[in-house]
Design an enzyme around this catalytic site. Structure first.
Site, PDB file in Angstrom:
ATOM      1  N   TYR A   1      42.726  43.180  29.649  1.00  0.00           N
ATOM      2  CA  TYR A   1      42.901  42.245  30.577  1.00  0.00           C
ATOM      3  C   TYR A   1      42.875  42.966  32.164  1.00  0.00           C
ATOM      4  O   TYR A   1      43.113  44.193  32.168  1.00  0.00           O
ATOM      5  CB  TYR A   1      44.577  41.724  30.519  1.00  0.00           C
ATOM      6  CG  TYR A   1      45.106  41.011  31.727  1.00  0.00           C
ATOM      7  CD1 TYR A   1      45.071  39.831  31.465  1.00  0.00           C
ATOM      8  CD2 TYR A   1      45.446  41.614  33.129  1.00  0.00           C
ATOM      9  CE1 TYR A   1      45.569  39.104  32.689  1.00  0.00           C
ATOM     10  CE2 TYR A   1      45.664  40.963  34.011  1.00  0.00           C
ATOM     11  CZ  TYR A   1      45.821  39.616  33.836  1.00  0.00           C
ATOM     12  OH  TYR A   1      46.222  38.860  35.125  1.00  0.00           O
TER      13      TYR A   1
ATOM     14  N   GLU B   1      40.711  36.747  37.212  1.00  0.00           N
ATOM     15  CA  GLU B   1      41.219  37.288  36.154  1.00  0.00           C
ATOM     16  C   GLU B   1      40.215  37.223  35.076  1.00  0.00           C
ATOM     17  O   GLU B   1      39.449  36.103  34.784  1.00  0.00           O
ATOM     18  CB  GLU B   1      42.517  36.492  35.763  1.00  0.00           C
ATOM     19  CG  GLU B   1      43.217  36.816  34.542  1.00  0.00           C
ATOM     20  CD  GLU B   1      44.427  35.676  34.178  1.00  0.00           C
ATOM     21  OE1 GLU B   1      45.523  36.462  34.428  1.00  0.00           O
ATOM     22  OE2 GLU B   1      44.115  34.898  33.490  1.00  0.00           O
TER      23      GLU B   1
END
Ligand code: GDP
Ligand code: MN
Length: 380
Positions: A102, A190
């Protein structure tokens, strides 16, 4: 402003952030041709909707043959995810996942800076990781005067990797994503998951970006990505006319001057068990043209059962407002009741002008709100 995954991936590519091969499709036929064009056995179909939780809702499917592409694409185009229809899907190369990470940049208001978050647990919601295994998240505030120089990007990279090739790859991604974030006034960038493939490459398999609405005036290329919903369309129109307008869920349309009075009006409507359809602050002007523009915005909304006009006359004169309302009515002839409460400068004159009109005139705020709520109940 949010943008779609396919749009974010376009930006990623132009900033040198690796993404998998993908083709945007608007219908099943296009999806089938995309499958043929990619010429790979396995592909992933991904619904393009401006909401989270897409994977969980069935909006991401790994498929292995043409017949399945047809079937799954057909059912995906029928889907609604969090109430939003699926009008576009991506047909993308299925990558061989070794591990998922992530990576994000977002705004940390408390520290007045950009914050980078990196985690070895990708593919799951970061909130979950933060809750159960916070030690797996590396979080660092970025000094705006320092940015993301090599030494910092390398220090961050070592949190995940010791292999120098992978360190080199992620350093590039960190620097490019930070540059993309800053140059375009993003509020979120993101990558979840950032995938390490079995072949040893880092690839952004998903891409999510949000931009600061207040900076859009200087981000022409980003504005180009805008796909407003019907409600946002009305909000944009109102903004262009200089009004503050917020779409709400009820059936009482509100036209108020001043944000504080508008808030108080919302509260009193709720207290009387009604439900406002919007928040519309027309500001200080009593220009008849403004009044009819505001009326036009309200009357576009076919959920409305009644309109409540609540005006406090200070510099704004109530007789001017009354004239504006009469003029607007002449032009538009609303077929729903309109309750008007005018108070302050020239209120008597204002009310007198409306006395023999189609408007329902109230003297106090309570009276006006009760009248409006009753009308909305009556129209039930
Ligand atoms: P989201 O659920 O909306 O966040 O959609 P993502 O694009 O992040 O995909 C969700 C999950 O699907 C990923 O975490 C992966 O596990 C899986 N996935 C997505 N793309 C691929 C792919 O190309 N190959 C494989 N094997 N899995 C994928
Ligand atoms: Mn994702």
């Amino acid at each position: 402003m949010k943008i779609h995954e396919y749009q974010a991936k376009k930006l990623f590519s132009s900033y040198g952030i690796p993404v998998e091969q993908h083709i945007l499709c608007h219908n099943v036929d296009e999806a089938v041709s995309a499958y043929e064009e990619l010429n790979m056995e396995k592909v992933v179909l991904k619904a393009q909707v401006l909401t989270g939780g897409r994977g969980k809702a069935g909006g991401v499917k790994l498929v292995k043959c043409k017949a399945d592409v047809m079937n799954y694409a057909a059912s995906m185009f029928q889907m609604k995810i969090n109430g939003l229809p699926v009008n576009k899907i991506l047909v993308s190369e299925a990558v061989n996942i070794d591990s998922e990470f992530y990576l994000s940049f977002s705004i940390d208001r408390k520290n007045r800076s950009v914050v980078m978050m990196l985690s070895s647990e990708g593919g799951v919601e970061i909130e979950e990781v933060a809750k159960y295994t916070p030690e797996n998240i590396y979080r660092i505030n970025i000094d705006p005067f320092v940015g993301m120089p090599d030494y910092l990007a390398r220090r961050i990279a070592f949190f995940l990797f010791d292999d120098m090739d992978l360190v080199g790859q992620i350093v590039q991604i960190l620097q490019n994503l930070y540059q993309l974030f800053i140059e375009n006034d993003a509020s979120l960038a993101e990558i979840n998951p950032l995938v390490l493939t079995k072949e040893g490459n880092l690839v952004a398999v998903d891409a999510k970006m949000t931009f600061d609405d207040n900076a859009l005036y200087r981000q022409e290329d980003i504005c180009f990505f805008s796909e407003p919903t019907e409600e946002e369309e009305i909000e944009l129109q109102a903004k262009a006319k200089g009004f503050s307008y917020v779409h709400l869920t009820g059936d009482i349309g509100c036209m108020v001057n001043g944000a504080g009075l508008a808030m108080a009006t919302m509260d009193l409507i709720k207290l009387n068990e009604g439900c406002p359809a919007n928040f519309l602050d027309i500001g200080g002007s009593s220009n008849p043209k403004k009044i009819s523009e505001a009326m036009r915005i309200l009357l576009q909304d076919d959920r409305l059962k009644v309109i409540l006009v609540n005006i406090f006359g200070g510099i704004t004169r109530c007789d001017d407002v009354a004239n504006g309302l009469l003029k607007a009515y002449e032009e538009m002839r609303a077929d729903i009741p309109i309750v008007v409460r005018l108070t302050g400068t020239n209120e008597e004159e204002g009310r007198a002008l409306l006395r023999n009109s189609n408007f329902l005139v109230a003297e106090t705020m309570n009276e006006a709100i009760r009248k409006a709520v009753n009308q909305s109940i009556k129209a039930g």
